[in-house]
Design an enzyme around this catalytic site. Sequence first.
Site, PDB file in Angstrom:
ATOM      1  N   LYS A   1       0.825  -1.271  -0.202  1.00 37.97           N
ATOM      2  CA  LYS A   1       0.003  -0.067   0.079  1.00 37.97           C
ATOM      3  C   LYS A   1       0.908   1.336  -0.117  1.00 37.97           C
ATOM      4  O   LYS A   1       0.762   2.401  -0.685  1.00 37.97           O
ATOM      5  CB  LYS A   1      -0.826  -0.109   1.323  1.00 37.97           C
ATOM      6  CG  LYS A   1      -1.978  -0.981   1.369  1.00 37.97           C
ATOM      7  CD  LYS A   1      -2.891  -1.330   2.335  1.00 37.97           C
ATOM      8  CE  LYS A   1      -3.562  -2.741   2.219  1.00 37.97           C
ATOM      9  NZ  LYS A   1      -4.471  -2.995   3.637  1.00 37.97           N
TER      10      LYS A   1
ATOM     11  N   GLN B   1      -3.652  -1.377   9.899  1.00 39.97           N
ATOM     12  CA  GLN B   1      -3.629  -2.661   9.381  1.00 39.97           C
ATOM     13  C   GLN B   1      -4.108  -3.633  10.265  1.00 39.97           C
ATOM     14  O   GLN B   1      -3.714  -3.829  11.685  1.00 39.97           O
ATOM     15  CB  GLN B   1      -2.289  -2.972   9.030  1.00 39.97           C
ATOM     16  CG  GLN B   1      -2.164  -4.437   8.326  1.00 39.97           C
ATOM     17  CD  GLN B   1      -2.806  -4.402   6.957  1.00 39.97           C
ATOM     18  OE1 GLN B   1      -2.914  -3.459   6.128  1.00 39.97           O
ATOM     19  NE2 GLN B   1      -3.561  -5.434   6.641  1.00 39.97           N
TER      20      GLN B   1
ATOM     21  N   ASP C   1     -10.368   2.505   4.584  1.00 42.98           N
ATOM     22  CA  ASP C   1     -10.566   1.483   4.543  1.00 42.98           C
ATOM     23  C   ASP C   1     -12.132   1.231   4.355  1.00 42.98           C
ATOM     24  O   ASP C   1     -12.797   0.176   4.184  1.00 42.98           O
ATOM     25  CB  ASP C   1     -10.339   0.682   5.719  1.00 42.98           C
ATOM     26  CG  ASP C   1      -8.764  -0.174   5.386  1.00 42.98           C
ATOM     27  OD1 ASP C   1      -8.630  -0.429   4.229  1.00 42.98           O
ATOM     28  OD2 ASP C   1      -8.079  -0.260   6.494  1.00 42.98           O
TER      29      ASP C   1
END
Length: 291
Positions: free
Chosen positions: A52, A96, A119
């Site tokens: 990412k 994460q 997200d």
Amino acid sequence: MVLLDGKKLSEEIQAELAQKVSHLKSEGKKIPHLAAVLVGNDGASETYVASKVKACERIGFGSTLIRKESSVTHAELMTVVQQLNSDENITGILVQLPLPKHIDEEKVTYAISPSKDVDGFHPVNVGRMVKGLPCHLPATPYGILMLLEKYQVQTEGKHCVVIGRSDIVGKPMSILMSRNAYPGNCTVTTCHSKTKNLKEICLSADIIVAALGRPEFVTGDMVKEGSVVIDVGITRVPDATKKSGFKLKGDVHFESVAPKCSFITPVPGGVGPMTIAALLMNTMNASALDY
Ligand code: NAP
């Protein structure tokens, strides 16, 4: 059978975003900046976060990686999130997952400011998604929608079977495929570990989204001719012939399923790269969201 090439589409999207960023730069405007928080040393999480951050760098976004030991306290992590929320240079934040057991994962992810929650996990974004309002869509389902759109896969009136009901993939995917829009307008069946007659349900599907995390679970005898099959699964399976010691397996047994499909995603190179593209799209669009 047409392969839904997520790697190629992800590269195209990233090239378009890179152009937009250079345009913003030339006009002296603020450029998107993603902050990724990584706790501990889990191999898969390290790989996901690295890809990412690398993608951000490649297209000219700002990126910040904040690493914390797995011994980090809940309070410390909350402070990190709050600092990122109030930092005007940061437009997108991701933490994460999974987090260590002693951390309240929900509290941490829900502490992220909804407009920076690229997200799309925050309840405000989930609620806005359900209502069809502008929001950050969860990255994996959003990536799948872009893939279906690119290949002009027909969805209206189709029976879509989603295997899995997680908050990050299965549940939002079911909601999005049933919305009154394209891609969508499907009749959706959501399946999970308690579902009976899964094989019969799959055999009646025009579109199957497999997101259960069981390697090669969906086999050729579960799929009807002409189906569209989206394989979300990524499981590391030991493989002594690989330098890494593992290979990635999807939830679909590609060899037996692909010959029956009209469209299918490969693993790797299907949904995975599209998740990154979707995350970058959310980061690009974050400053336009004012909630
Ligand atoms: P998860 O949270 O573990 O959820 C799995 C879901 O599958 C659950 O709803 C579970 O049912 C259901 N399930 C498990 N075994 C089943 C069975 N035998 N029959 C029917 N349903 C079953 O997983 P997730 O986070 O959604 O991820 C799923 C897979 O996608 C994993 O391999 C993950 O690595 C991968 N993934 C890939 C990407 C990408 O970018 N490609 C992104 C995210 C996730 P219950 O609810 O009843 O337990």
